[in-house]
Design an enzyme around this catalytic site. Structure first.
Site, PDB file in Angstrom:
ATOM      1  CB  ALA A  26     -18.617  12.626  -8.638  1.00  0.00           C
ATOM      2  CB  CYS A 158       1.931   1.412  -4.834  1.00  0.00           C
ATOM      3  SG  CYS A 158       2.889   1.002  -6.636  1.00  0.00           S
ATOM      4  CB  CYS A 161       1.816  -3.263  -6.414  1.00  0.00           C
ATOM      5  SG  CYS A 161       2.956  -2.840  -5.684  1.00  0.00           S
ATOM      6  CB  CYS A 175     -18.575   9.247 -15.574  1.00  0.00           C
ATOM      7  SG  CYS A 175     -17.916   8.665 -13.860  1.00  0.00           S
ATOM      8  CB  CYS A 235       5.894  -2.457  -8.101  1.00  0.00           C
ATOM      9  SG  CYS A 235       4.980  -0.964  -8.300  1.00  0.00           S
TER      10      CYS A 235
END
Lengths: 333, 89
Positions: A26, A158, A161, A175, A235
């Site tokens: 999608a 990022c 993070c 979905c 991170c």
């Protein structure tokens, strides 16, 4: 070209740019459509799946003929993109993106775009992008809601993070379990595409620095401030440069179970799954039952046996890519 | 009282509400008050005393991790949002 912020020079840069679109469902088809029409010079589309009739509700480059022709998504998308714009180069790669091939798929790209449907691949993209210092754009959609964020390694937080860990299977809707509306996907993919055009044309000043969240059904649009996380959170990916997905320490390991028409997907989760919660999500989509040791779910010719550590055996296919798709569709990343 | 915005996937565990008011002067107190009212929500947000790693919390539009985490002060007019990562696409 007439749009002043882009101009002739911006358009020239777009034509000389290379992007890799990871996943062509999608989000990916909307991205591919916009970037082909914008004249991005070289577009690589990577996807592991074939087109199915229920994809057509939101995957805008495909039609019933593509389903009848049994075309892989990457190939069908590439054909449409070449028909839309014959002056660009489109490369279709039919493969499952994993830690062994991702660097080859993105190394020559100026930008990586997220058209995936699962966090495992997104963390892998994030690892590759941070390692190579390449920009990438995250997008995710469910129901009428979506999120997107532009990631410039070293300059913005990022993905890891902001999202330290992916929700375990069953904890987050997919979905397949919650549905997804085409316009919601188009909106998020269009946000990704406009950011892509800015990056490729060289306008880094105008980029989005927030985590954008929209809910189209309820008309909410939020810009969550995440810029302050850069350097503030320890991170593992962009601060400590530990590339757990890229180096194969995290993520699933798949094995075809010979002669059983089944694939085992072994994930490496520390926390145990909540079977009652997962069962509640899957009820109504297929038959589901569970005890303390395993959950069994059957739908559409496939039987899933899920273990508390997230490992699953998916019967009804011996195709690893297909099994990973089914895992992402019904169980989540 | 601060308003807590509850994301779609957690609403079934919060009486179907998309938001709820909860008493408290810090994010931690507000979330404790909320999960006392909806105990089912507790295990989905917390692992012991800590927020689960895939749950992010914002005060107004700021991530609490660069404020003072669960000790971030909140005023009556503030909005606390629980933001899950969106996986699909």
């Amino acid at each position: 070209m007439r749009f002043r912020a882009l101009g002739e020079e911006g358009q020239r840069r777009l034509c000389a740019s290379r992007v890799t679109i990871c996943g062509c469902g999608a989000l990916g088809t909307v991205l591919a459509n916009h970037l082909a029409r914008a004249g991005v010079g070289h577009i690589r589309v990577v996807d592991r799946d074939f087109i199915e009739i229920h994809n057509l509700q939101r995957q805008i480059l495909f039609d019933e003929e593509d389903v009848a022709s049994n075309l892989p998504k990457a190939e069908a998308a590439a054909r449409k993109m070449r028909a839309i714009n014959s002056s660009i180069t489109v490369e279709a790669v039919v493969t499952d993106i994993d830690h062994t091939n991702i660097l080859d798929l993105v190394a020559d790209a100026d930008l990586i775009l997220d058209g995936t449907d699962n966090f495992e691949t997104r963390y892998l993209i994030n690892d590759a992008a941070v390692k190579l210092g390449k920009p990438w754009i995250f997008g995710g959609v469910i129901g009428s809601e979506g999120q997107t964020m532009t990631i410039l390694p070293g300059k913005t937080p990022c993905l890891r993070c902001v999202v330290e860990d992916s929700p375990p299977p069953g904890m987050t809707p997919t979905c397949e379990t919650a549905g997804v509306l085409g316009p919601a996907v188009s909106t998020i993919a269009s946000f990704e595409a406009i950011e892509a055009i800015k990056i490729l044309s060289g306008d880094f000043e105008s980029l989005n620095r927030d985590l954008i969240m929209v809910d189209l059904w309820n008309w909410s649009f939020r810009q969550l401030k995440v810029a302050g996380l850069l350097g503030k959170v320890d991170c593992p990916t962009c601060r400590r440069r530990e590339f757990d997905w890229l180096e194969g320490r995290m993520g699933s390991h798949t094995t075809t179970l010979c002669g059983r028409n089944a694939v085992q997907i072994a994930t490496r989760r520390a926390d145990k799954l909540d079977f009652a919660q997962l069962a509640a999500k899957l009820t109504g989509i297929g038959s589901v039952r569970h005890n303390d040791f395993m959950l069994r779910f059957e739908t559409d010719g496939h039987e899933f046996t899920v273990f508390p550590d997230g490992r699953a055996i998916i019967k009804g296919t011996n195709d690893i890519a297909r099994a990973k798709t089914l895992y992402a569709q019904y169980l989540g990343s | 009282m601060p308003l807590v915005r509850i994301p779609t996937p957690l609403r079934p565990h919060a009486g179907g509400n998309d938001s709820a008011q909860a008493e408290g002067s810090t994010v931690g107190e507000v979330l404790n008050a909320l999960t006392s009212a909806y105990p089912d929500l507790r295990s989905r947000l917390f692992d012991g005393e800590d927020l689960r790693r895939f749950v992010n919390v914002y005060v107004n539009n700021e991530d609490i991790r660069f404020l003072e985490d669960l000790d971030t002060p909140v005023a009556a007019a503030d909005e606390v949002s629980i933001i899950p990562a969106v996986a699909g696409g």
